[in-house]
Design a protein around this motif. Sequence first.
Motif, mmCIF file in Angstrom:
data_model
loop_
_atom_site.group_PDB
_atom_site.id
_atom_site.type_symbol
_atom_site.label_atom_id
_atom_site.label_comp_id
_atom_site.label_asym_id
_atom_site.label_seq_id
_atom_site.Cartn_x
_atom_site.Cartn_y
_atom_site.Cartn_z
ATOM 1 N N GLN A 87 0.832 -1.205 0.032
ATOM 2 C CA GLN A 87 0.052 -0.015 -0.264
ATOM 3 C C GLN A 87 0.787 1.332 0.216
ATOM 4 O O GLN A 87 0.297 2.501 -0.179
ATOM 5 C CB GLN A 87 -0.870 -0.126 1.361
ATOM 6 N N ILE A 88 1.942 1.122 0.321
ATOM 7 C CA ILE A 88 3.115 2.319 0.278
ATOM 8 C C ILE A 88 3.300 2.860 -0.982
ATOM 9 O O ILE A 88 3.569 2.395 -1.892
ATOM 10 C CB ILE A 88 4.386 1.858 1.077
ATOM 11 N N ASP A 147 -19.379 -1.690 -7.350
ATOM 12 C CA ASP A 147 -19.561 -3.225 -7.606
ATOM 13 C C ASP A 147 -18.590 -3.763 -8.756
ATOM 14 O O ASP A 147 -17.848 -4.786 -8.486
ATOM 15 C CB ASP A 147 -21.011 -3.655 -7.738
ATOM 16 N N ALA A 148 -18.468 -3.214 -9.760
ATOM 17 C CA ALA A 148 -17.397 -3.448 -10.648
ATOM 18 C C ALA A 148 -16.004 -3.158 -10.358
ATOM 19 O O ALA A 148 -15.741 -2.318 -9.183
ATOM 20 C CB ALA A 148 -17.761 -2.612 -12.127
ATOM 21 N N VAL A 149 -14.949 -3.541 -10.877
ATOM 22 C CA VAL A 149 -13.921 -3.368 -10.418
ATOM 23 C C VAL A 149 -13.267 -1.772 -10.884
ATOM 24 O O VAL A 149 -12.182 -1.663 -10.441
ATOM 25 C CB VAL A 149 -12.587 -4.550 -11.169
ATOM 26 N N TYR A 189 -7.288 -1.955 -4.530
ATOM 27 C CA TYR A 189 -6.459 -3.260 -4.954
ATOM 28 C C TYR A 189 -7.428 -4.429 -4.891
ATOM 29 O O TYR A 189 -8.329 -4.322 -4.182
ATOM 30 C CB TYR A 189 -5.422 -3.479 -3.814
ATOM 31 N N GLY A 190 -7.305 -5.261 -5.852
ATOM 32 C CA GLY A 190 -7.954 -6.498 -5.856
ATOM 33 C C GLY A 190 -7.794 -7.574 -4.640
ATOM 34 O O GLY A 190 -8.610 -8.368 -4.406
#
Length: 744
Positions: free
Chosen positions: A589-590, A606-608, A613-614
Motif C-alpha cells: 500500500q505504500i 460493484d464493478a472493478v 486493490y483486488g
Amino acid sequence: MKKVYLLSAILVAASALAQKQSTAWRVDSVLELMTLEEKVGQMNQYNGFWNATGPAPVGGDAATKYQHLRNGWVGSVLNVQGVEEVRAMQRVAVEETRLGIPLIFGCDVIHGYKTLSPVPLAEAASWDLAAIEKSARNAAEEATAYGLNWTFAPMVDISRDPRWGRIMEGAGEDPFLGSRIAEARVHGFQGSALNDPLSMAACAKHFAGYGFSEAGRDYNTVDVSDYTLYNVIYPPFQAAKKAGVATFMNSFNTLNGIPATGNQALASVLKEDWGFEGVLVSDWGSIGEMQAHGYAENLTQATQQAATARCDMDMESLAYVQYLAALVREGEISESIVDDAVRRVLKLKFDLGLMDDPYRYCKRPGSWEPTTSPWSADAQDLAEKSAVLLKNNGILPLTKKQAIALVGPMVQEKNSPLGNWRVSSDDNTALSLYEGMVQVRGEKRMAVASGPVFLKGPISFPFEAEINTTDTAGLHSVVDAARNAEIAILALGEHGFHSGEARSRMSLHLPGVQEHMIREVLKVQEHVVLVLYAGRPMILPEDITEQVDAILLAWQPGTMGGPAIANLLMGKRSPSGRLPVTFPRTEGQIPLYYGAFNTGRPGPSDAVFWSHYGDGPNTPAYPFGYGLTYSTVTYAATQAKQMGDSIAVTALVKNEGKVAVDEVVQLYARDHHSSVGVQPVRRLIGFQRVTLKPGEERMVSFSVTADLLSVTTSEGERLFEPGTFSFWVAPHSAAGTSASLDWK
Ligand code: BGC
C-alpha cells in the motif's frame, strides 16, 4: 614565543564600541582582514580528525587537516566530544592561526545528548509542542555542557514512506504537524537568544525532499510535483526559518533531476524568496557526491556547482578547501559569493558569542548519569506521552496482583530503546522495561524471559544489524513463562539500529522469529499484550492483531523508556500518544497517507473500475492521528460558522470513562475546489491536547483563518479562494462528522 593575535586585539579595542555597533559592522571588519584562503577556510568543515588532547597528528589525512586548521582553513568541526577536546582544538584555532577566528563545534544532537528522549518520530506522537520544545531545550542544555554549540537538528523532512529508515528522525507525514514541531524544536535548541551559553544553533535539514526518496531507499532519487514541494515538503522548512533557525543543511538527493547541494533554484527559494540569512551547510560529503550523481565531472566542478548554489559550508567533501580559491582567482566564481558565505558564518560566530569568548561553551563542564540527570524526568514524561495505544479490549491497565510473564527480546534491552541516532550517549544506558516494571509494580508474580537471540552479532552505527531468522532456541522459556502466567506481556519489535540513516527496509514485519514467537505464545495463553518497539510504522499480521488483547506502541522510547512504559501498563497514567504517520496493512500500500487526493474513481463500486486493490482494502491498519486512551471520549457533531473573516469550528468532546485522559482533538479541512489544482480529501489545520477529567465535557473550538485554508502556488504565493470547505473535529484522520460551509 608569544603570538600577537590580530583579531583579538582589534576586538578588544573595539569592545567599548562593539555594544553599539551592529553585528554586520563587526562581521565586515573581520572580513576585510581576511585573505581569500582564510575566507574559504571559514567555509570548510571537518569531522573531528584527531584526539585533540593528545599529540599532533603525524602523516596521513589527519596531519593535512591539522595543518589546514593551523592555517586558518577550517571554520567548523563536528563530532568533537567533550570540553577538554573542544578546548584543545579551539585553542589551535584561536592561538595558532593568523586571525584567531574560533571554530563552531557541531554535532548531531537529535533527541538528547546523553539523556535521551524518545526518537523524534515518537516525540511527534505526543502532539505536545511544549514538551517537545522542552526536550530540545534539555538536549541543548546537556550538549552545551560538553562544549558544543551547533546541532544538526531538527530534521524537518516530511515522509510518507515507512520503508525509509530516517522516518524515525522526523515528525511524520503531515506538513502542519511537522511545521509546528519544527518551530518547537528550533525554539528549544536556540532558546530566546543564541548567545545564551545554554543555547545552540539549530539546523533545519535536509533541504530539500530527502523524505521522498523513491521506494523509501535512503539517498535515492526524489521526483515530486510543485504541489508536493510547496505544500508538503517546504512548509516545515519555512516554519523553521520563521522561528529563526540559524542554519539549514542541503540534502543528499537529487530533486527533480538536480542534486540539492548544487541546486540553484532551491537556493534562491531559501535565500531570496524566504530571505534566509543564516548558514547553509552541505550534508556529509554531498558536494563530492555530485560526481556519483552524474552532475559534476570532477570535484572542481562540484565545488563550482555547490558554491554557485550558495552552499556556504562544505561538510567533509574537502572540495572548497582544495578548489574554491582557485576558481575565484580564475574568475569562475565571483568572490562576492564567497564573501556572502563567510559573512553568514562569521555572523553565526558572533551570534553565538564565540567571537567575544571562544571558550564560552567550555565553562560548564559536567557529566551526568542519564537516568538521574536533571533532564531524565522530562525524558520519561515524553516517553509516556509518546506511546500510542493501538488496541485494548480492556485488559490494560494491568493490576498489581496479576501474575504476568514479561517476555520477548525487548524486555531486558538497555540499548535498543536509545535508537541509533545517539552519537554521544553511552551504550546500554536506558532503563529496560523489566527495570521499569520492577520500579513501578515490584517483582512479585513476574516471570521474565527474553527468548531466542534477536541479533546475530554486535551492533554498531556504520554496519548492518544482522538478525537471527532461524534459531528458535530459548523460545520454550518464553512459552513456559506465558503458559504459567495470567497475562503475557510480549515486548518486541525492531531494534534501535533497524531505523535511522541508511536503514531502509523492504519488509516492515517484525524481524526474525518474533511473529512465530507470538503465535506460539497465543497457543498457550489467551491474554497477550504486545509492547511494540519501533522507529517507524510496522506491519503486524491480522491474525496476530485480532488475537492479542492489547498493543501498546512504545517506539524507541529513550533513556527512561522502561519506567515510562511500565507506568502506562500499570495505569499510573493513561496513554495519550497519536500516530504522526499512517500504519499500512501491507508494504504493497505504500505510500499510504491520509492527505491524499480523491482520484476520479474513489469508489467503492460493484464493478472493478475504481481506484483500489483486488487483494485487500485501501484503508490502513491504523490511520494518522489514531491512538486510544484508558477511557472513551466521544465527539458530538462538528459545527462550523463564519464569524467575519474567520470560521469558528467547534465540537463538544466528552470523557465518558472513569479515568482522566489527555485527548488530542484534531481539526481537519477539505477545500472542495482550487484553481491551483486538486486538494487533499483532508488536511490537518489544527489540534489541541486537552485534559479531561472523568465525566468532563468540553466545547473545543478552533478559529480558522483564510491563511490556514490557503494553498501555495508553484510561484510560492499563498492563495486563498473563497468556496466550499468541509471541517471535521475528530479523534483521528479517519473519524468524525463533517460540517460544510461556503466561505463567501
Ligand atoms: C546526515 C546528516 C548529519 C550529518 C553529520 C549525514 O550523514 O545525513 O543528517 O547531520 O551526517 O553527522
